[in-house]
Design a protein around this motif. Structure first.
Motif, PDB file in Angstrom:
ATOM      1  N   THR A  59      10.400  49.292  65.716  1.00 19.58           N
ATOM      2  CA  THR A  59      11.558  48.827  64.969  1.00 19.58           C
ATOM      3  C   THR A  59      11.479  49.227  63.496  1.00 19.58           C
ATOM      4  OG1 THR A  59      12.940  46.900  64.440  1.00 19.58           O
ATOM      5  CG2 THR A  59      10.561  46.581  64.395  1.00 19.58           C
ATOM      6  N   ARG A  60      12.635  49.458  62.901  1.00 22.28           N
ATOM      7  CA  ARG A  60      12.688  49.788  61.468  1.00 22.28           C
ATOM      8  C   ARG A  60      12.516  48.548  60.600  1.00 22.28           C
ATOM      9  NH1 ARG A  60      18.198  52.756  60.578  1.00 22.28           N
ATOM     10  NH2 ARG A  60      17.509  52.549  58.405  1.00 22.28           N
ATOM     11  N   ILE A  61      12.676  47.378  61.181  1.00 19.31           N
ATOM     12  CA  ILE A  61      12.456  46.143  60.414  1.00 19.31           C
ATOM     13  C   ILE A  61      10.958  45.969  60.196  1.00 19.31           C
ATOM     14  CG2 ILE A  61      12.831  43.654  60.356  1.00 19.31           C
ATOM     15  CD1 ILE A  61      15.154  43.997  62.235  1.00 19.31           C
ATOM     16  N   ASP A  62      10.569  45.668  58.975  1.00 15.98           N
ATOM     17  CA  ASP A  62       9.156  45.521  58.623  1.00 15.98           C
ATOM     18  C   ASP A  62       8.480  44.550  59.593  1.00 15.98           C
ATOM     19  OD1 ASP A  62       6.722  44.606  57.393  1.00 15.98           O
ATOM     20  OD2 ASP A  62       7.440  45.394  55.489  1.00 15.98           O
ATOM     21  N   GLN A  63       7.456  45.031  60.319  1.00 15.19           N
ATOM     22  CA  GLN A  63       6.778  44.195  61.301  1.00 15.19           C
ATOM     23  C   GLN A  63       6.076  43.003  60.647  1.00 15.19           C
ATOM     24  OE1 GLN A  63       4.381  46.398  64.160  1.00 15.19           O
ATOM     25  NE2 GLN A  63       5.639  48.228  63.834  1.00 15.19           N
ATOM     26  N   GLY A  64       5.570  43.228  59.436  1.00 13.42           N
ATOM     27  CA  GLY A  64       4.952  42.117  58.721  1.00 13.42           C
ATOM     28  C   GLY A  64       5.954  41.014  58.447  1.00 13.42           C
ATOM     29  N   PHE A  65       7.170  41.396  58.080  1.00 17.22           N
ATOM     30  CA  PHE A  65       8.223  40.406  57.845  1.00 17.22           C
ATOM     31  C   PHE A  65       8.586  39.684  59.133  1.00 17.22           C
ATOM     32  CE2 PHE A  65      12.838  39.774  58.382  1.00 17.22           C
ATOM     33  CZ  PHE A  65      12.976  38.644  57.568  1.00 17.22           C
ATOM     34  N   VAL A  66       8.691  40.433  60.237  1.00 16.53           N
ATOM     35  CA  VAL A  66       9.047  39.805  61.518  1.00 16.53           C
ATOM     36  C   VAL A  66       8.027  38.739  61.881  1.00 16.53           C
ATOM     37  CG1 VAL A  66       9.383  40.186  63.979  1.00 16.53           C
ATOM     38  CG2 VAL A  66      10.291  41.837  62.338  1.00 16.53           C
ATOM     39  N   ARG A  67       6.751  39.060  61.761  1.00 20.73           N
ATOM     40  CA  ARG A  67       5.710  38.078  62.088  1.00 20.73           C
ATOM     41  C   ARG A  67       5.727  36.913  61.107  1.00 20.73           C
ATOM     42  NH1 ARG A  67       3.092  43.083  63.277  1.00 20.73           N
ATOM     43  NH2 ARG A  67       2.541  43.214  65.502  1.00 20.73           N
ATOM     44  N   HIS A  68       6.020  37.225  59.859  1.00 16.38           N
ATOM     45  CA  HIS A  68       6.081  36.200  58.821  1.00 16.38           C
ATOM     46  C   HIS A  68       7.189  35.190  59.111  1.00 16.38           C
ATOM     47  CE1 HIS A  68       6.308  34.558  54.682  1.00 16.38           C
ATOM     48  NE2 HIS A  68       7.621  34.694  54.805  1.00 16.38           N
ATOM     49  N   VAL A  69       8.386  35.673  59.394  1.00 14.95           N
ATOM     50  CA  VAL A  69       9.520  34.781  59.561  1.00 14.95           C
ATOM     51  C   VAL A  69       9.493  34.076  60.919  1.00 14.95           C
ATOM     52  CG1 VAL A  69      11.250  36.298  60.645  1.00 14.95           C
ATOM     53  CG2 VAL A  69      11.963  34.649  58.885  1.00 14.95           C
ATOM     54  N   LEU A  70       8.713  34.594  61.870  1.00 13.64           N
ATOM     55  CA  LEU A  70       8.584  33.928  63.174  1.00 13.64           C
ATOM     56  C   LEU A  70       7.418  32.945  63.206  1.00 13.64           C
ATOM     57  CD1 LEU A  70       9.419  36.802  65.689  1.00 13.64           C
ATOM     58  CD2 LEU A  70      10.881  34.964  64.827  1.00 13.64           C
ATOM     59  N   ASP A  71       6.737  32.785  62.088  1.00 16.62           N
ATOM     60  CA  ASP A  71       5.758  31.705  61.945  1.00 16.62           C
ATOM     61  C   ASP A  71       6.546  30.418  61.720  1.00 16.62           C
ATOM     62  OD1 ASP A  71       3.953  29.800  61.085  1.00 16.62           O
ATOM     63  OD2 ASP A  71       3.022  31.058  59.556  1.00 16.62           O
ATOM     64  N   PRO A  72       6.414  29.420  62.613  1.00 16.59           N
ATOM     65  CA  PRO A  72       7.217  28.197  62.450  1.00 16.59           C
ATOM     66  C   PRO A  72       7.043  27.541  61.084  1.00 16.59           C
ATOM     67  CG  PRO A  72       6.133  28.215  64.584  1.00 16.59           C
ATOM     68  CD  PRO A  72       5.563  29.376  63.814  1.00 16.59           C
ATOM     69  N   GLY A  73       5.843  27.679  60.515  1.00 14.59           N
ATOM     70  CA  GLY A  73       5.611  27.084  59.203  1.00 14.59           C
ATOM     71  C   GLY A  73       6.412  27.736  58.097  1.00 14.59           C
ATOM     72  N   ILE A  74       6.978  28.913  58.375  1.00 15.35           N
ATOM     73  CA  ILE A  74       7.831  29.617  57.415  1.00 15.35           C
ATOM     74  C   ILE A  74       9.273  29.631  57.899  1.00 15.35           C
ATOM     75  CG2 ILE A  74       8.321  31.832  56.317  1.00 15.35           C
ATOM     76  CD1 ILE A  74       5.825  30.621  55.202  1.00 15.35           C
ATOM     77  N   GLY A  75       9.494  30.227  59.062  1.00 12.45           N
ATOM     78  CA  GLY A  75      10.850  30.464  59.546  1.00 12.45           C
ATOM     79  C   GLY A  75      11.622  29.221  59.923  1.00 12.45           C
ATOM     80  N   ALA A  76      10.931  28.155  60.339  1.00 13.86           N
ATOM     81  CA  ALA A  76      11.638  26.941  60.726  1.00 13.86           C
ATOM     82  C   ALA A  76      12.431  26.368  59.564  1.00 13.86           C
ATOM     83  CB  ALA A  76      10.652  25.902  61.248  1.00 13.86           C
ATOM     84  N   PHE A  77      11.993  26.669  58.337  1.00 14.77           N
ATOM     85  CA  PHE A  77      12.674  26.144  57.159  1.00 14.77           C
ATOM     86  C   PHE A  77      13.500  27.198  56.431  1.00 14.77           C
ATOM     87  CE2 PHE A  77       9.011  23.404  57.852  1.00 14.77           C
ATOM     88  CZ  PHE A  77       9.560  22.140  57.733  1.00 14.77           C
ATOM     89  N   SER A  78      13.069  28.478  56.482  1.00 13.80           N
ATOM     90  CA  SER A  78      13.724  29.503  55.667  1.00 13.80           C
ATOM     91  C   SER A  78      14.679  30.406  56.438  1.00 13.80           C
ATOM     92  CB  SER A  78      12.666  30.381  54.988  1.00 13.80           C
ATOM     93  OG  SER A  78      11.926  31.122  55.954  1.00 13.80           O
TER      94      SER A  78
END
Length: 448
Positions: A285-304
């Motif tokens: 994917t062209r979407i930054d893989q680091g960002f995908v993993r970051h935002v799919l961490d519930p401690g991050i993505g659940a709020f942001s």
């Protein structure tokens, strides 16, 4: 040279003074055969045309009249960089008339260019659209002319015109929605007090912006709401602003009302998140893989990134090596609905994990100083007059001098100094301020 054949002939029309419109006989060129003139039939059997038809007729007359500026390109104000340089001014422009139809169409054109409304000129033929785009007589706002021009560009090639590439359309949408018409250079992370006032979108990289442009173009072509892309961009911009997430700490849980509390995606979102992370599309994917993993961490993505996981999955797959095999966006993306935090976060209170008892020796309640139960059990005595806590058997130099509670409304100790507060560190703070828990309570209790 482009020959404009107006749908409404200026040389073969008769004008009446009827307020409902003007009566005309229209001449349709072969190129416009698919477009019906904006006509209506009155009770007396005569055919009338709308305000738009009247404007087109007047624009046709102006197009035929010599202007003395043959070298001036009438499209320059709506296609050159100066259009985006003055984008805010164009978005605020309204017709000088108070006619509701003219005002509504101008607003619709601005909404269309910014991705949140339909095309006000849908259904008009190429010649009619060219009349609007090229007319400098003031009958149309700049954004109306721009909307007509974009519609022409989206058609099949004809004459000297060619269709506008989707990448250009997406980039213009990106610049308009994220930067209000003027794209800034890429700002450098990490987040500091010096760049606190800088907009997060400015930290998006060149690759990010190219991808976002393609996303906007794709979503618009699918008839979906561009706000879905906006939500994804907001999370990505935060990720870049905080040095690719390095300055953000995952919220894996904290104490709420004395009990350990954790937060997770709702089951449907958690299943999609797991599917994304294990998909073959993630590796290409062209979407930054680091960002995908970051935002799919519930401690991050659940709020942001509340409610945005299903759309993220579609974008991860669409902009990967598997993109050509993806189905079109469904009707569920036609309208963007703002998600509620409570509907997308699963809160778990662990009754078996309780906040450890406080080891504070004293407390101040409503300005009154008292020993805590822990202090009493440990054998300490409170000297209220001197505000000192000590054990009777301890030598005087071991007496503990309570500090004013800087976090509570307990007043100032008259004989305490800043040096005293800094020097005395033997007793722990009397209160534990769990800002994340307090913040979540505010979010949970906030009524829209």
């Amino acid at each position: 040279m482009i020959t404009i054949s107006p749908n409404i002939s200026s040389s073969d029309s008769r004008v009446t003074n009827d307020s409902d419109g003007i009566v005309v006989r229209s001449t349709i060129s072969p190129d416009n055969a698919q477009a019906d003139p904006p006509l209506s039939t009155r009770n007396d059997g005569t055919t009338t045309v709308s305000i738009l038809a009247r404007q087109l007729s007047d624009a046709a007359k102006r197009a035929e009249a010599p202007t003395g500026q043959k070298n001036a390109d009438p499209l320059e104000p709506i296609t050159d960089e100066q259009y985006f340089a003055n984008k805010a001014q164009h978005d605020a422009e309204i017709p000088t008339s108070n006619n509701p139809e003219l005002l509504a169409r101008a607003r619709q054109a601005t909404g269309f260019l910014n991705g949140y409304d339909s095309n006000p000129f849908k259904g008009l033929g190429r010649d009619q659209l060219n009349l609007v785009a090229r007319d400098k007589g003031g009958a149309f706002t700049v954004n109306e002319r721009r909307a007509a021009w974009e519609t022409v560009q989206s058609m099949e090639p004809s004459g000297a015109l060619s269709p506008k590439p989707a990448t250009n359309v997406g980039r213009e949408i990106m610049i308009s929605r994220l930067f209000l018409g003027r794209e800034p250079p890429v700002a450098l992370p990490s987040a500091t007090s010096a760049d606190a006032l800088q907009k997060r979108n400015e930290f998006l990289t060149h690759d990010d912006r190219a991808l976002i442009s393609d996303m906007y173009a794709y979503v618009q072509s699918e008839g979906a709401d561009l706000s879905h892309v906006d939500l994804l961009v907001s999370a990505l911009a935060d990720y870049r602003y905080y040095n690719d997430g390095r300055q953000l700490i995952s919220n894996n849980g904290y104490y709420v009302d004395e009990y350990w509390t954790t937060f997770d995606f709702k089951p449907e979102d958690a299943a999609i998140a797991s599917r994304i992370l294990s998909s073959s599309a993630l590796s290409s994917t062209r979407i930054d893989q680091g960002f995908v993993r970051h935002v799919l961490d519930p401690g991050i993505g659940a709020f942001s990134h509340i409610g945005g996981i299903p759309f993220l999955e579609r974008m991860v797959k669409k902009f990967s090596d598997e993109g050509a095999d993806q189905p079109p966006l469904g009707s569920e993306y036609a309208t963007f609905k703002h998600a509620k935090t409570a509907d997308h976060i699963v809160t778990t209170t662990h009754k078996d994990i309780k906040l450890p008892p406080s080891e504070a020796l004293f407390e101040v309640v409503n300005g009154v100083w008292n020993l805590t139960e822990y202090g009493k059990a440990a054998g300490y005595v409170l000297d209220v007059a001197n505000r000192r806590v000590y054990k009777p058997d301890d030598p005087p130099n071991d007496q503990i001098r309570p500090r004013s509670n800087v976090n509570g409304p307990d007043g100032d100790a008259p004989d305490s100094s800043l040096l005293d507060a800094l020097a005395d560190t033997r007793d722990p703070p009397q209160a534990r301020w769990l800002l994340p828990g307090h913040l979540f309570k505010l979010m949970k209790n906030l009524k829209p």
